[in-house]
Design a protein around this motif. Structure first.
Motif, PDB file in Angstrom:
ATOM      1  N   THR A   1     -15.742  38.619  44.240  1.00  0.00           N
ATOM      2  CA  THR A   1     -16.883  39.430  44.622  1.00  0.00           C
ATOM      3  C   THR A   1     -16.735  40.870  44.156  1.00  0.00           C
ATOM      4  O   THR A   1     -15.626  41.384  44.026  1.00  0.00           O
ATOM      5  CB  THR A   1     -17.076  39.420  46.152  1.00  0.00           C
ATOM      6  OG1 THR A   1     -18.105  40.321  46.519  1.00  0.00           O
ATOM      7  CG2 THR A   1     -15.788  39.831  46.852  1.00  0.00           C
TER       8      THR A   1
ATOM      9  N   ASN B   1     -26.621  30.889  46.552  1.00  0.00           N
ATOM     10  CA  ASN B   1     -25.479  31.793  46.518  1.00  0.00           C
ATOM     11  C   ASN B   1     -24.220  31.063  46.989  1.00  0.00           C
ATOM     12  O   ASN B   1     -24.259  29.871  47.327  1.00  0.00           O
ATOM     13  CB  ASN B   1     -25.752  33.067  47.328  1.00  0.00           C
ATOM     14  CG  ASN B   1     -25.929  32.792  48.816  1.00  0.00           C
ATOM     15  OD1 ASN B   1     -25.337  31.874  49.387  1.00  0.00           O
ATOM     16  ND2 ASN B   1     -26.745  33.609  49.468  1.00  0.00           N
TER      17      ASN B   1
ATOM     18  N   GLU C   1     -23.264  36.172  44.720  1.00  0.00           N
ATOM     19  CA  GLU C   1     -24.652  36.254  44.273  1.00  0.00           C
ATOM     20  C   GLU C   1     -24.847  35.468  42.984  1.00  0.00           C
ATOM     21  O   GLU C   1     -24.325  35.832  41.936  1.00  0.00           O
ATOM     22  CB  GLU C   1     -25.052  37.709  44.059  1.00  0.00           C
ATOM     23  CG  GLU C   1     -25.274  38.479  45.349  1.00  0.00           C
ATOM     24  CD  GLU C   1     -26.404  37.907  46.193  1.00  0.00           C
ATOM     25  OE1 GLU C   1     -27.363  37.356  45.615  1.00  0.00           O
ATOM     26  OE2 GLU C   1     -26.321  38.010  47.420  1.00  0.00           O
TER      27      GLU C   1
END
Length: 248
Positions: free
Chosen positions: A81, A62, A57
């Motif tokens: 992540t 992205n 993100e």
């Protein structure tokens, strides 16, 4: 030397990962860090890069969109992540490496070893397609998985898997067409990327597709007969779980 870049919109994440790489690895050279993925995109188009640590993100584009905009990907990818177990399953289904934030020292070292050993291949278009669909479809897993073999990546339809049988650090995946594939992953790793509602570990060596069971034969633990004729032992500890799956 593995020439790498780090892409993350959070400055502290960039700096922390760069510090970890400098402290814990001797083969990774960080060429640049980027908190703007557009600038990173221009950089990889004109500079040779072996490895990209990529956040998901980010503003503007992205991580998935970043990869989609690279016309010919010639570098390995490790996603960084903070996402939950559903997203992690998507990464595993696509055979793309990932690190969960906050990044653990040993996980980082292991990921770098994979790159060094060339276990992590340059990301392919089909891998990215699997990842995109797996992550985006309400946390559902796509109907294919990508598994590493000696020749490269093998893409398998989940519904075609009859059973998976452990062979030390390798796994034989047996398919409905009577063929089998030797995969350089443990049975535990294969189990983690398959949907729980369709697959069950019935023994420390056996993982089966519940839709491929033909018969269960009673015994101490008993055994199952699969649609392809294979007879697989059921451990005593897994017998009740198996029968409950069929409301018996």
């Amino acid at each position: 030397m593995i020439n790498s870049i780090i892409i993350d919109d959070e400055q502290h994440c960039l700096e922390t990962l760069q510090w970890q790489l400098e402290k814990y690895t001797s083969t990774v050279k960080v060429l640049q860090i980027f908190n703007n993925p557009i600038q990173a995109l221009e950089y990889v188009k004109t500079n040779p890069v072996n490895l990209v640590f990529l956040d998901i993100e980010m503003p503007e584009i992205n991580g998935f969109e970043f990869l989609n905009r690279v016309s010919n990907i010639q570098f390995d990818v490790i996603f960084t992540t903070a996402y939950d177990e559903f997203a992690v399953k998507a990464f595993k289904a696509s055979a793309i490496d990932y690190l969960l934030k906050p990044i653990d020292k040993q996980d980082l070292i292991n990921a770098i070893k994979k790159v060094e050993n060339k276990r992590a291949l340059n990301i392919s278009g089909m891998q990215l397609e699997i990842l995109n669909e797996s992550y985006g479809a309400n946390h559902s897993i796509k109907d294919k998985i990508a598994v590493p073999t000696q020749e490269g990546l093998h893409f398998i339809k989940i519904k075609d898997i009859v059973c998976c049988i452990s062979d030390s650090n390798y796994t034989y995946i047996h398919l409905a067409n009577q063929t089998s594939i030797l995969v350089s992953r443990t049975l535990k790793e294969i189990e983690s990327i398959l949907p729980n509602k369709h697959f069950l570990r019935i023994h420390h060596s056996n993982l089966i597709n519940l839709e491929q069971i033909k018969k269960y034969v009673r015994g101490d633990g008993g055994y199952v007969v699969m649609e392809d004729g294979k007879e697989l032992s059921v451990s005593r500890s897994r017998k009740d779980t198996l029968l409950k799956m069929f409301s018996i």
